[in-house]
Scaffold this motif. Structure first.
Motif, PDB file in Angstrom:
ATOM      1  N   PHE A  63     -10.918   1.334  -1.048  1.00 46.53           N
ATOM      2  CA  PHE A  63      -9.738   1.649  -0.265  1.00 46.53           C
ATOM      3  C   PHE A  63      -8.543   1.883  -1.167  1.00 46.53           C
ATOM      4  N   SER A  64      -7.530   2.530  -0.643  1.00 50.33           N
ATOM      5  CA  SER A  64      -6.339   2.838  -1.419  1.00 50.33           C
ATOM      6  C   SER A  64      -5.604   1.564  -1.814  1.00 50.33           C
ATOM      7  N   ILE A  65      -5.121   1.559  -3.037  1.00 50.77           N
ATOM      8  CA  ILE A  65      -4.358   0.421  -3.526  1.00 50.77           C
ATOM      9  C   ILE A  65      -2.926   0.538  -3.032  1.00 50.77           C
ATOM     10  N   ASN A  66      -2.408  -0.535  -2.483  1.00 46.73           N
ATOM     11  CA  ASN A  66      -1.037  -0.532  -2.005  1.00 46.73           C
ATOM     12  C   ASN A  66      -0.113  -0.833  -3.183  1.00 46.73           C
ATOM     13  N   THR A  67       0.180  -2.079  -3.396  1.00 43.68           N
ATOM     14  CA  THR A  67       1.102  -2.458  -4.467  1.00 43.68           C
ATOM     15  C   THR A  67       0.343  -2.749  -5.760  1.00 43.68           C
ATOM     16  N   MET A  68       0.910  -2.312  -6.872  1.00 47.51           N
ATOM     17  CA  MET A  68       0.393  -2.637  -8.206  1.00 47.51           C
ATOM     18  C   MET A  68       1.503  -3.370  -8.940  1.00 47.51           C
ATOM     19  N   ALA A  69       1.136  -4.363  -9.704  1.00 41.34           N
ATOM     20  CA  ALA A  69       2.168  -5.204 -10.312  1.00 41.34           C
ATOM     21  C   ALA A  69       1.711  -5.794 -11.631  1.00 41.34           C
TER      22      ALA A  69
END
Length: 113
Positions: free
Chosen positions: A27-33
């Motif tokens: 699935f698509s990644i929302n937030t990356m940190a």
């Protein structure tokens, strides 16, 4: 799976670029940190970036660090300039997919004075 790279030893005032590639994400990644944890301290947020490339930074790194992402490669980067000894820590990448947090193993960044 998250694979981080780019850590190392650098003198104060120098630069490093961290990369973290996420694999196996259906699935698509929302937030990356990026987070970091210095010896004897808790883990703290360094910077995060949403799918719309809106970024947030900790006050301590604002103006020195830049977070970016490549959605086609599921990769997040952290460009770190003007490094200070207090930036020494283990840096962890983090992604959120469908509300679930995934963490990389961490990469050591050491800044000598």
């Amino acid at each position: 799976q998250l694979q981080a790279s780019g850590g190392g030893l650098v003198q104060a005032g120098g630069s490093l670029r961290l990369s973290c590639a996420a694999s196996g994400m259906i699935f698509s990644i929302n937030t990356m940190a990026w987070y970091r944890q210095a010896p004897g301290k808790g883990r703290e947020l360094v910077a995060d970036i949403g799918r719309g490339d809106v970024a947030n930074y900790a006050d301590s790194v604002l103006g020195r660090f830049t977070i970016s992402r490549d959605n086609a490669k599921n990769t997040v980067y952290l460009q770190m300039n003007s490094l200070k000894p207090e930036d020494t820590a283990v840096y962890y990448c983090n992604v959120v997919v469908l509300g679930i947090d995934y963490w990389g193993e961490g990469t050591q960044v050491t800044v000598s004075s």
